[in-house]
Enzyme design. Structure first.
Site, PDB file in Angstrom:
ATOM      1  N   ILE A   1       0.977  -1.489   0.316  1.00 48.55           N
ATOM      2  CA  ILE A   1      -0.474  -0.170  -0.130  1.00 48.55           C
ATOM      3  C   ILE A   1       0.924   1.373  -0.308  1.00 48.55           C
ATOM      4  O   ILE A   1       0.295   2.075   0.210  1.00 48.55           O
ATOM      5  CB  ILE A   1      -1.424   0.110   1.296  1.00 48.55           C
ATOM      6  CG1 ILE A   1      -0.151  -0.197   2.637  1.00 48.55           C
ATOM      7  CG2 ILE A   1      -1.940  -0.903   0.989  1.00 48.55           C
ATOM      8  CD1 ILE A   1      -1.537  -0.095   3.534  1.00 48.55           C
TER       9      ILE A   1
ATOM     10  N   GLY B   1       8.288   4.059   1.076  1.00 48.89           N
ATOM     11  CA  GLY B   1       9.268   5.252   1.727  1.00 48.89           C
ATOM     12  C   GLY B   1      10.850   5.479   0.953  1.00 48.89           C
ATOM     13  O   GLY B   1      11.398   4.393   0.411  1.00 48.89           O
TER      14      GLY B   1
ATOM     15  N   ASP C   1       9.677  14.307  11.885  1.00 46.95           N
ATOM     16  CA  ASP C   1      10.185  13.966  10.219  1.00 46.95           C
ATOM     17  C   ASP C   1       8.098  14.211   9.873  1.00 46.95           C
ATOM     18  O   ASP C   1       7.870  13.783   9.567  1.00 46.95           O
ATOM     19  CB  ASP C   1      10.329  13.089   9.727  1.00 46.95           C
ATOM     20  CG  ASP C   1       9.975  12.450   7.463  1.00 46.95           C
ATOM     21  OD1 ASP C   1      10.115  13.636   6.891  1.00 46.95           O
ATOM     22  OD2 ASP C   1      10.014  12.091   7.571  1.00 46.95           O
TER      23      ASP C   1
END
Length: 719
Positions: free
Chosen positions: A19, A22, A136
């Site tokens: 799905i 990164g 992040d």
């Protein structure tokens, strides 16, 4: 290694589909057969799995995040090593990332952005309370679930607060990275505040503040370039939320919010007072302590010898402080910049902190001496210590203003009369000024869409990047109508008058004989263009020159029967009678007439009338009644009544809305006292909705009611 659907991990997690992916991992949707629930599995990429040091840190940090439990943080269920596979099992959220949500909507409504930001800040605050910095924060790592719950995910580069954070390499996404991360400096909770501020900026402005061709350009912009206020891209952003974003994205950490709780507090304040000036900006001053230089220290500086440090970490602390020495210009471009900036070589790892302090103090002393000398010189030249001429003082002020313009201010350009697009571009080119529309007004002289006024005015000295409020023209309040397109020449004067009055134009009708144009029709009109409130004169034909002129009576508001009598009284004939539904004129009353009241027409002319049939509901039914009686006048005169005469009339009386409504059924007639007066009427039409009334015999000479008969009205459908 990429996992295929159907693969089992730990004989428990069945991979269903990939799905996402990164920089460091792949993300899969999986089914946990043990607990019969869907989960998300984040698998570390192979190139990172081979680095044992990285894997060790990855596991340590994932385990730290697994301790977190908060409604706004994606839960981590397990951290697993399975041979060469290293992965995290976590909560699966069905929804959309904030990044995709912004892309679909362009930008978010302010209240929606605040609601999302509060939830994100609450999740990050929970992590900070456990000593974990995300490092992040970005819209890609924020998920909006289908039930509206917002969750923070991907603590992949999160780091527990420790001394390691001091020199950690910047890893966060470059568009959202804090300046201290970009330079590889110290990161703390305020780094997450900065990244959240950039994310909020993107929510309300629809874009990030810094864009460039490569990551280096963007990173340098975070370090050096003043941030453009988000209202430059979306003028509807309230002042309160803009100030929150600008404080959160200050270049220097000490000028930002000190914690996520402070951010949450101001965001909640912005919900109830979006345009309030409640954001408290930290005083941006240099709070370094003054250091007294002694003889030993001066000798060390001259000889270049190093002073041994008592604490090895002290050099790191001083270097970090110096790295934060350069302060970002504020949102308006008018922050107080230091006259000189201390620059040092980042490679100078062996410079003693005491020497650095001594050099700083020496520089301060020299700078103070120079400033004092300059003040004395300029004071004497400008006549500060004596009463000099005002002209000299004005020259000094002008010189000062010239310096200010070059550094942080600009002269306001003139944008009056320009379109909003051109004005906005012109302001942007002059010191990054940005336009806000404060109002729209009607103007007879300025075209629609052009600038009517501006604040500040042209030539005023203003801060760079500041707002300029303009008023935009909506054009004339009432647009002129081209009357030639209405075809008035072919109309009756009364019809032409009605059309113009519907457009709120005042109409004046004048009569003029005309051999070729039928009486009552328009010959001409002027002017040919008009707007609401203007007066238009219509010249109506009175037909050929009159030989026996009579004046037309005003029939409007009269009953049909009375209108016919009024026409006959002056020698005119009732023409065609038509009915028309009307919400304003009572049923049975005249609405309009073909010949204009007050004008002269030839005797014997037929005048057409339009009679109201009432409202649309009233037009469907008539209320009718009938009576068949006779009345002997001897009842009131007695014997010998044959030689007596009476003038009588018959009328209908009804109560309508609490008032008597009287309508004549028989015109006055003179009768002998021995006659019978017939009181016979079929289909007497009464007022709409009124079911009762009385028929009255009235002595015209005295006004007395001689006799009265009660009648009942029933509704009958119109044919």
């Amino acid at each position: 290694m990429i996992l295929r659907p159907g693969t089992f991990l730990q004989d428990r997690y069945e991979i269903l589909e990939q799905i996402g992916s990164g920089g460091m991992s792949y993300v899969y949707k999986a089914l946990c057969h043990k607990l019969n629930r869907l989960v998300a599995i984040k698998l570390l990429k192979e190139e990172f799995s081979l680095d044992s040091g990285f894997v060790s840190k990855f596991k340590m940090e994932a385990q730290a995040v697994a301790r977190l439990s908060h409604p706004n943080i994606v839960n981590i269920y397990d951290v697993v090593d399975e041979g060469s596979l290293h992965y995290i099992v976590m909560e699966l959220i069905e929804g959309i990332t904030l990044k995709n949500y912004i892309s679909k909507k362009g930008f978010l409504d302010t209240k929606e952005a605040i609601g999302i930001s509060v939830q994100v800040a609450q999740g990050i605050a929970a992590a900070h309370e456990q000593g974990i910095i995300h490092r992040d924060i970005k819209p890609q790592n924020i998920i909006i679930a289908r039930d509206g719950k917002v969750k923070v995910t991907d603590f992949g580069i999160a780091r527990a607060v420790s001394s390691q954070t001091l020199s950690a390499t910047a890893v966060g996404s470059v568009h959202y990275i804090s300046p201290e991360q970009a330079r590889g400096g110290y990161s703390d909770v305020r780094s997450d505040v900065y990244s959240l501020g950039i994310s909020m900026y993107e929510m309300v402005a629809g874009r990030v503040p810094f864009q460039g061709d490569n990551t280096v350009t963007i990173a340098l912009a975070h370090l050096e370039t003043p941030i453009t206020p988000p209202s430059y891209y979306n003028e509807d952003i309230p002042v309160g939320i803009e100030n929150i974003i600008l404080k959160a994205t200050e270049k220097k950490p000490e000028f930002r919010y000190g914690s996520m709780q402070e951010v949450i507090s101001d965001l909640r304040h912005a919900l109830v007072d979006p345009n309030g000036d409640f954001v408290q900006h930290n005083p941006q001053i240099d709070d370094s302590q003054t250091v007294i230089i002694g003889k030993p220290e001066l000798e060390q500086i001259r000889s270049g010898r190093k002073v041994q440090s008592d604490a090895p970490s002290a050099a790191h602390g001083v270097r970090d402080k110096d790295q934060r020495k350069d302060r970002q210009p504020d949102r308006g471009g008018n922050s107080k910049q230091t006259a000189a900036r201390t620059r040092k070589d980042d490679s100078g790892e062996d410079i003693n902190p005491k020497i650095e302090k001594l050099l700083t103090a020496a520089g301060v002393v020299v700078a103070v001496i120079i400033v004092i000398v300059l003040v004395v010189v300029f004071a004497k030249v400008g006549g500060l210590f004596r009463f000099g001429s005002s002209k000299t003082q004005e020259t000094t002020v002008e010189a000062s203003t010239g310096e200010t313009l070059g550094e942080k201010s600009v002269k306001m350009p003139d944008v009056l009369g320009l379109t909003t697009e051109i004005a906005e571009q012109k302001l942007k080119e002059n010191g990054g000024l940005y336009m806000k529309i404060s109002d729209y007004i009607f103007s007879e002289t300025v075209e629609e869409g052009d600038i009517v006024s501006q604040d500040p005015s042209a030539e005023a000295v203003v801060d760079k990047y500041s707002a300029v409020y303009v008023v935009v023209s909506k054009g004339p309040e009432h647009v002129k109508i081209n009357l030639t397109k209405l075809g008035l020449e072919k109309m009756e004067a009364t019809s032409a008058k009605s059309i113009l009055e519907e457009k709120k134009i005042v109409v004046k009708i004048e009569q003029k004989s005309n051999e070729s144009i039928q009486s009552g029709y328009v010959i001409s009109y002027s002017p040919t263009e008009a707007k609401e409130g203007d007066t238009v004169t219509i010249v109506s034909s009175s037909g050929p020159a009159l030989t026996n002129p009579v004046t037309v009576p005003n029939l409007a508001g009269q009953t049909k029967e009375l209108a016919a009598e009024m026409l006959a009284d002056v020698g005119l004939i009732e023409g065609t009678v038509t009915e028309k539904i009307s919400d304003t004129v009572s049923r049975g009353m005249v609405i309009t007439q073909s010949a204009v009241a007050g004008t002269q027409v030839e005797s014997g002319t037929a005048v057409n009338i339009v009679v109201s049939s009432g409202t649309a509901q009233q037009a469907r039914y008539k209320y009718l009644a009938s009576i068949d009686k006779s009345y002997s006048l001897q009842n009131i005169i007695g014997p010998g009544s044959g030689s007596t005469q009476l003038t009588l009339k018959i009328q209908l009386r009804q109560s309508v809305n609490g008032k008597d409504d009287i309508r004549e059924l028989m015109a006055p007639v003179t009768m002998n006292g021995d006659q019978l007066l017939p009181v016979t009427f079929k289909n007497i039409e009464g007022a709409y909705g009124v079911t009762s009334g009385s028929v009255e015999i009235v002595n015209v000479e005295t006004g007395d009611i001689i006799n009265s008969y009660s009648i009942t009205f029933v509704p009958v459908p119109q044919s």
